[in-house]
Design a protein around this motif. Structure first.
Motif, PDB file in Angstrom:
ATOM      1  N   THR A 140      27.850  26.115  47.759  1.00  0.00           N
ATOM      2  CA  THR A 140      28.098  25.080  46.755  1.00  0.00           C
ATOM      3  C   THR A 140      27.303  25.371  45.489  1.00  0.00           C
ATOM      4  N   ILE A 141      26.083  25.794  45.649  1.00  0.00           N
ATOM      5  CA  ILE A 141      25.244  26.126  44.488  1.00  0.00           C
ATOM      6  C   ILE A 141      25.873  27.276  43.713  1.00  0.00           C
ATOM      7  N   ARG A 142      26.334  28.300  44.419  1.00  0.00           N
ATOM      8  CA  ARG A 142      27.003  29.420  43.747  1.00  0.00           C
ATOM      9  C   ARG A 142      28.277  28.954  43.032  1.00  0.00           C
ATOM     10  N   PHE A 143      29.017  28.067  43.696  1.00  0.00           N
ATOM     11  CA  PHE A 143      30.248  27.535  43.101  1.00  0.00           C
ATOM     12  C   PHE A 143      29.937  26.766  41.825  1.00  0.00           C
ATOM     13  N   TYR A 144      28.919  25.904  41.859  1.00  0.00           N
ATOM     14  CA  TYR A 144      28.538  25.139  40.670  1.00  0.00           C
ATOM     15  C   TYR A 144      28.115  26.073  39.541  1.00  0.00           C
ATOM     16  N   GLU A 145      27.419  27.121  39.892  1.00  0.00           N
ATOM     17  CA  GLU A 145      26.999  28.098  38.883  1.00  0.00           C
ATOM     18  C   GLU A 145      28.230  28.790  38.295  1.00  0.00           C
ATOM     19  N   GLN A 146      29.180  29.140  39.148  1.00  0.00           N
ATOM     20  CA  GLN A 146      30.404  29.802  38.705  1.00  0.00           C
ATOM     21  C   GLN A 146      31.221  28.891  37.788  1.00  0.00           C
ATOM     22  N   LYS A 147      31.275  27.585  38.089  1.00  0.00           N
ATOM     23  CA  LYS A 147      32.028  26.617  37.272  1.00  0.00           C
ATOM     24  C   LYS A 147      31.285  26.231  36.001  1.00  0.00           C
ATOM     25  N   GLY A 148      30.038  26.646  35.847  1.00  0.00           N
ATOM     26  CA  GLY A 148      29.262  26.318  34.660  1.00  0.00           C
ATOM     27  C   GLY A 148      28.539  24.985  34.752  1.00  0.00           C
ATOM     28  N   LEU A 149      28.556  24.349  35.922  1.00  0.00           N
ATOM     29  CA  LEU A 149      27.838  23.088  36.103  1.00  0.00           C
ATOM     30  C   LEU A 149      26.340  23.318  36.230  1.00  0.00           C
ATOM     31  N   LEU A 150      25.994  24.483  36.676  1.00  0.00           N
ATOM     32  CA  LEU A 150      24.598  24.885  36.839  1.00  0.00           C
ATOM     33  C   LEU A 150      24.403  26.157  36.024  1.00  0.00           C
ATOM     34  N   PRO A 151      23.405  26.182  35.142  1.00  0.00           N
ATOM     35  CA  PRO A 151      23.197  27.400  34.342  1.00  0.00           C
ATOM     36  C   PRO A 151      22.992  28.624  35.234  1.00  0.00           C
ATOM     37  N   LYS A 152      23.439  29.758  34.752  1.00  0.00           N
ATOM     38  CA  LYS A 152      23.276  31.004  35.508  1.00  0.00           C
ATOM     39  C   LYS A 152      21.797  31.237  35.800  1.00  0.00           C
TER      40      LYS A 152
END
Length: 133
Positions: free
Chosen positions: A16-28
């Motif tokens: 989920t964390i990787r997914f959020y990062e991929q969607k731009g919800l979480l900064p790289k």
């Protein structure tokens, strides 16, 4: 902190964390020389905001709008919450109507069955056509 620790603290799977990062919800995340993701406490804060926002009805597609370059977009959050609040009112009204209709149907069925009768198919069809079941 590495992704495993962030996952444990946020109570979210690493996927989920990787997914959020991929969607731009979480900064790289920054990467170590060996390629491990490194996160700071701001990432944990962001994940907690995402979880909370989802719990009050925000979709993942709506979330980018609540974040600004400086943090949270307060005006957008209030606007979206007001909209969600109105949507909940509509849903509550619909549920109350459905509950009332179900109660009426149960009462009529019980009354009919207590007399040892079955409800006429036309009467049942009429009742069901006037409900949201």
């Amino acid at each position: 902190m590495r992704i495993g620790e962030l996952a444990k603290l946020s109570e979210l799977p690493t996927s989920t964390i990787r997914f959020y990062e991929q969607k731009g919800l979480l900064p790289k995340a920054e990467r170590t020389a060996s390629g491990y993701r490194l996160y700071d406490n701001a990432a944990l804060d962001r994940l907690q905001i995402i979880k909370f926002a989802q719990s009050v009805g925000f979709s993942l597609d709506e979330l980018p709008k609540i974040f600004s370059a400086n943090g949270l977009n307060h005006d957008e959050i209030l606007s979206r919450l007001e909209q969600k609040y109105k949507e909940v009112d509509v849903l509550l009204q619909q549920l109350l109507l459905k509950k009332q209709q179900m109660g009426e149907l149960m009462s009529r069925l019980k009354s009919t069955w207590d007399k040892g009768q079955c409800m006429d198919k036309r009467e049942l069809a009429q009742i069901l056509s006037n409900t949201d079941f």
